[in-house]
Design an enzyme around this catalytic site. Structure first.
Site, PDB file in Angstrom:
ATOM      1  CG  HIS B 421      -1.852  -1.124   1.296  1.00  0.00           C
ATOM      2  ND1 HIS B 421      -2.519  -1.495   2.449  1.00  0.00           N
ATOM      3  CD2 HIS B 421      -2.265  -1.997   0.341  1.00  0.00           C
ATOM      4  CE1 HIS B 421      -3.291  -2.546   2.195  1.00  0.00           C
ATOM      5  NE2 HIS B 421      -3.149  -2.874   0.919  1.00  0.00           N
TER       6      HIS B 421
HETATM    7  C1  LIG Z   1       0.284  -7.224  -4.439  1.00  0.00           C
HETATM    8  C2  LIG Z   1      -0.674  -6.104  -4.110  1.00  0.00           C
HETATM    9  C3  LIG Z   1      -1.767  -6.381  -3.304  1.00  0.00           C
HETATM   10  C4  LIG Z   1      -2.662  -5.358  -2.974  1.00  0.00           C
HETATM   11  N1  LIG Z   1      -3.813  -5.668  -2.305  1.00  0.00           N
HETATM   12  C5  LIG Z   1      -4.769  -4.718  -2.154  1.00  0.00           C
HETATM   13  C6  LIG Z   1      -6.044  -5.044  -1.630  1.00  0.00           C
HETATM   14  O1  LIG Z   1      -6.343  -6.206  -1.333  1.00  0.00           O
HETATM   15  N2  LIG Z   1      -6.944  -4.043  -1.461  1.00  0.00           N
HETATM   16  C7  LIG Z   1      -6.660  -2.730  -1.785  1.00  0.00           C
HETATM   17  O2  LIG Z   1      -7.518  -1.867  -1.577  1.00  0.00           O
HETATM   18  N3  LIG Z   1      -5.480  -2.412  -2.326  1.00  0.00           N
HETATM   19  C8  LIG Z   1      -4.537  -3.362  -2.545  1.00  0.00           C
HETATM   20  N4  LIG Z   1      -3.353  -3.043  -3.140  1.00  0.00           N
HETATM   21  C9  LIG Z   1      -3.102  -1.620  -3.483  1.00  0.00           C
HETATM   22  C10 LIG Z   1      -3.844  -1.169  -4.742  1.00  0.00           C
HETATM   23  O3  LIG Z   1      -3.617  -2.073  -5.788  1.00  0.00           O
HETATM   24  C11 LIG Z   1      -3.340   0.241  -5.095  1.00  0.00           C
HETATM   25  O4  LIG Z   1      -3.653   1.107  -4.020  1.00  0.00           O
HETATM   26  C12 LIG Z   1      -3.938   0.803  -6.375  1.00  0.00           C
HETATM   27  O5  LIG Z   1      -3.767  -0.069  -7.453  1.00  0.00           O
HETATM   28  C13 LIG Z   1      -3.278   2.146  -6.668  1.00  0.00           C
HETATM   29  O6  LIG Z   1      -3.796   2.672  -7.857  1.00  0.00           O
HETATM   30  P1  LIG Z   1      -2.946   3.697  -8.719  1.00  0.00           P
HETATM   31  O7  LIG Z   1      -3.793   4.086  -9.869  1.00  0.00           O
HETATM   32  O8  LIG Z   1      -2.406   4.748  -7.849  1.00  0.00           O
HETATM   33  O9  LIG Z   1      -1.670   2.884  -9.229  1.00  0.00           O
HETATM   34  P2  LIG Z   1      -1.559   1.505 -10.012  1.00  0.00           P
HETATM   35  O10 LIG Z   1      -2.798   0.705  -9.882  1.00  0.00           O
HETATM   36  O11 LIG Z   1      -0.278   0.906  -9.570  1.00  0.00           O
HETATM   37  O12 LIG Z   1      -1.449   1.923 -11.541  1.00  0.00           O
HETATM   38  C14 LIG Z   1      -0.375   2.668 -12.055  1.00  0.00           C
HETATM   39  C15 LIG Z   1      -0.144   2.243 -13.504  1.00  0.00           C
HETATM   40  O13 LIG Z   1       0.641   3.231 -14.136  1.00  0.00           O
HETATM   41  C16 LIG Z   1       1.568   2.598 -14.993  1.00  0.00           C
HETATM   42  N5  LIG Z   1       2.710   3.509 -15.184  1.00  0.00           N
HETATM   43  C17 LIG Z   1       3.554   3.947 -14.220  1.00  0.00           C
HETATM   44  N6  LIG Z   1       4.483   4.744 -14.766  1.00  0.00           N
HETATM   45  C18 LIG Z   1       4.227   4.817 -16.092  1.00  0.00           C
HETATM   46  C19 LIG Z   1       4.865   5.486 -17.179  1.00  0.00           C
HETATM   47  N7  LIG Z   1       5.956   6.225 -17.009  1.00  0.00           N
HETATM   48  N8  LIG Z   1       4.320   5.318 -18.416  1.00  0.00           N
HETATM   49  C20 LIG Z   1       3.211   4.551 -18.613  1.00  0.00           C
HETATM   50  N9  LIG Z   1       2.580   3.899 -17.604  1.00  0.00           N
HETATM   51  C21 LIG Z   1       3.087   4.030 -16.362  1.00  0.00           C
HETATM   52  C22 LIG Z   1       1.965   1.350 -14.245  1.00  0.00           C
HETATM   53  O14 LIG Z   1       2.513   0.384 -15.110  1.00  0.00           O
HETATM   54  C23 LIG Z   1       0.634   0.929 -13.620  1.00  0.00           C
HETATM   55  O15 LIG Z   1      -0.063   0.032 -14.444  1.00  0.00           O
HETATM   56  C24 LIG Z   1      -2.425  -4.027  -3.448  1.00  0.00           C
HETATM   57  C25 LIG Z   1      -1.320  -3.753  -4.255  1.00  0.00           C
HETATM   58  C26 LIG Z   1      -0.444  -4.781  -4.597  1.00  0.00           C
HETATM   59  C27 LIG Z   1       0.737  -4.465  -5.470  1.00  0.00           C
END
Ligand SMILES: Cc1cc2nc3c(=O)[nH]c(=O)nc-3n(C[C@H](O)[C@H](O)[C@H](O)COP(=O)(O)OP(=O)(O)OC[C@H]3O[C@@H](n4cnc5c(N)ncnc54)[C@H](O)[C@@H]3O)c2cc1C
Lengths: 112, 486
Positions: B421
């Site tokens: 997280h």
């Molecule tokens: C193993 C794991 C288990 C988890 N379990 C839970 C759970 O059970 N419940 C819960 O609520 N949360 C959980 N989480 C956390 C949750 O997944 C995250 O809080 C959420 O996905 C965050 O969303 P985000 O959009 O900020 O980032 P992300 O979902 O990480 O998305 C960011 C995306 O941007 C892309 N990106 C980054 N930089 C670039 C770039 N320069 N160019 C193009 N693309 C790029 C990445 O490849 C990625 O696909 C977990 C996370 C992980 C890793």
């Protein structure tokens, strides 16, 4: 199936020696396959930690040539120096995760 | 229209969305449905749900950044993981759904001066998200590893509950029959249906700025065999790369104010517990969570396939290693804390990945120790014959006397600390001293650059964060669309 590594990098040589100590009964083929896996994973690590791992790998490799790999392994594993201690831990983590996921029936000493 | 990884030298769009995770996919869907011309770029590949075994090394290879080997440097260093694929973290995570706590919403609003931000508004968006992702509890049989948490907590009279998940189940289905309703199954198809386009395996290298305005984006492809740059021109850009990549992207574009200075995480420590029956379900995680000591400490279960069991024993391999062959009788559990510590994310010129650091406070380290001790007690109450804590020189715990030894021996610096997280690297609000963006994610000092992902959360919410990320992203995207609709 990964091609067996040729132990061409300092990290691969250290990993191979570490596994030979930790899991003495692990046959050579799976050991080399595991080393290849570790090598690949280290290549994909983020830039700064990868650089750190490679630098430590070179240092440990040179020391191993001078003092013998077994002595260096036991030194690096026991010394409470934060970044140095992370090195064998990282290699072990990757290796053990790979071995037991790939061959779940592996025994504690590596026998298969 | 679906996603494509086909290379072209130039693209144009009205709104560019960088990243397709919880923040990016929702942003794209809301904006495309409001009539905007949206292009999503995603560094990772498109991998359909079910194509790889959850929590396996193959999944880590294909869907995690750096194969899952990423670390925030510190004493101790904290291992973390990020999704890197279409759908981001939502594709690989445990699917455990928690609404943002009302106390956290109130605290964020007052400390960060976030305009038009209240529990009623956010929680009503959560209701929409719950319907879209079919958030629900397990209709049928739970896994044994999950029941253990429930039974141990019940025996101790500790508060616990089942976390719903974004899963669909057949009628009466068991926990293991669930199908994760990640972004590739929900908001991304919605965005495509409304006309959005998506380029996978395209990494944003740099946003080109002219004064406070972003004019174009420079991309490289991450697919093997192609080595050609791509340029995208746009009117507005939403950076949704997740809490580690987003601040690095902003820093490379020249934004510094409160960017990457306040990384917040939920650090966890873990143990493996052995029972005299089969308890291990390799490709699923427990859904019960223990909340007796929340928000300070909470307990849950981790993925426990044999490789991960071996990993949980390595700190004391000589003493604990022999048990690895009994992995079907072992399951891994964690104690998570709300941390007062903070970390940094810093892009370094000429270097591809940012450097990440995290500093646990004294209180955090103590809390991790308390958490692990209480978790071990819970395992004994649930019937564990042996408990294997994951820190160097940990004793094997078989009874309460061993537990006292374990508590005395614990040092966070010797533990395998990890987190999944990650948030708060570009916090939102009008309190300029504490925030990197305004109340709706627009970066301070920029005319057309927004952040809309986990980076915006003012701090770690104390619960699984994805629902908070999605609710805030939807709120902000709607605001953007409403303002442009006049
Ligand atoms: C193993 C794991 C288990 C988890 N379990 C839970 C759970 O059970 N419940 C819960 O609520 N949360 C959980 N989480 C956390 C949750 O997944 C995250 O809080 C959420 O996905 C965050 O969303 P985000 O959009 O900020 O980032 P992300 O979902 O990480 O998305 C960011 C995306 O941007 C892309 N990106 C980054 N930089 C670039 C770039 N320069 N160019 C193009 N693309 C790029 C990445 O490849 C990625 O696909 C977990 C996370 C992980 C890793």
């Amino acid at each position: 199936m990964r091609a067996p590594s040729t132990l061409s990098t300092p990290m691969a040589r250290f990993a191979d020696a570490l596994l030979a100590v930790d899991l003495p009964a692990l046959p050579v083929d799976p050991r080399r396959q595991t080393v290849s896996f570790i090598d690949e994973r280290v290549q994909t690590m983020p830039s700064v930690p990868r650089f750190g791992v490679k630098a430590i790998g070179i240092g440990v490799d040179i020391l191993s040539k001078l003092a013998g790999v077994d002595r260096v392994i036991s030194l690096v594993t026991k010394l409470p120096i934060p970044l140095l201690a992370e090195y064998p831990r990282l290699i072990r983590s990757l290796a053990f995760a790979y071995i037991w996921e790939t061959w779940p029936a592996t025994q504690t000493d590596g026998a298969q | 229209m679906t996603a494509t990884n086909e290379w072209a030298a130039n693209h144009e769009c009205e709104v560019l969305v960088i990243g397709s995770g919880a923040g990016g996919a929702t942003t794209a869907a809301i904006l495309a449905e409001a009539g905007h011309d949206v292009l999503i770029i995603e560094e990772g590949p498109w991998v359909d749900q079910g194509e790889v075994v959850p929590f396996s090394l193959e999944q880590m290879d294909r869907q995690y950044r750096s194969g899952g080997v990423t670390v925030a440097l510190g004493v101790p260093s904290i291992a973390y993981t990020e999704g890197r694929c279409a759908g981001g973290g939502t594709e690989v995570n445990s699917g455990l759904y928690r609404r943002p706590p009302e106390q956290a919403i109130a605290r964020w609003q007052s400390e960060y001066a976030i305009d038009d931000f209240d529990a009623d508004g956010l929680l009503s968006i959560c209701e929409e998200v719950e319907a879209e992702l079919t958030v629900q509890t397990v209709p049928g049989e739970h896994t044994r590893a999950s029941e253990i948490l429930r039974d141990g907590a019940a025996a101790l009279g500790w508060q616990h509950d089942e976390s719903p998940r974004w899963m669909s189940y057949p009628e009466g289905g068991r926990a293991v029959d669930g199908k994760r309703q990640s972004m590739t199954r929900t908001y991304l198809p919605r965005a495509f249906a409304a006309g959005a386009r998506m380029l996978t395996e395209h990494r944003l290298d740099r946003i080109v700025m002219s004064g406070g305005s972003a004019t174009s984006a420079e991309l490289s492809t991450t697919a093997t065999g192609i080595d050609q740059p791509t340029t995208i021109t746009f009117k507005s850009v939403f950076v949704c790369g997740g809490a580690i990549q987003t601040p690095a992207i902003l820093q490379r574009a020249g934004f510094r104010h409160r960017v990457g200075r306040t990384l917040a995480v939920h650090p966890t420590v873990k143990l493996a517990a052995r029972f005299d029956e089969t308890v291990n379900t390799p490709d699923d995680v427990p859904v019960f969570q223990v909340k007796e000591f929340a928000p300070g400490i909470s307990f849950g279960g981790s993925a426990s396939h044999p490789g991960l069991v071996a990993l949980s024993l390595i700190d004391n391999w000589r003493d604990f290693g022999a048990t690895v062959t009994a992995w079907p009788e072992l399951a891994i559990y964690y104690a998570a804390i709300t941390s007062q510590g903070r970390g940094w994310v810093q892009a370094i010129p000429g270097v591809r990945d940012p450097i990440v650091t995290y500093r646990l406070t004294k209180r955090d380290r103590a809390l991790l120790g308390q958490g692990l001790a209480r978790l071990a007690l819970l395992m004994l109450e649930a019937g564990a014959g042996e408990v294997y804590p994951s820190f160097k020189q940990a004793p094997l715990v078989r009874n309460r006397a061993d537990l006292a030894k374990m508590t005395a021996a614990f040092a966070a610096t010797q533990a395998s600390v990890m987190t999944v997280h990650l948030c708060s690297t570009a916090p939102m609000g009008e309190n300029y001293k504490r925030t990197a963006t305004d109340s709706f994610g627009k970066v301070h000092g920029a005319t057309n650059v927004w952040v809309n992902d986990a980076a915006l959360l003012p701090d770690a919410p104390g619960v699984n964060p994805q629902a908070s990320v999605m609710a805030i992203a939807i709120r902000n995207a709607r605001r953007f669309a409403d303002e442009r609709a006049g």
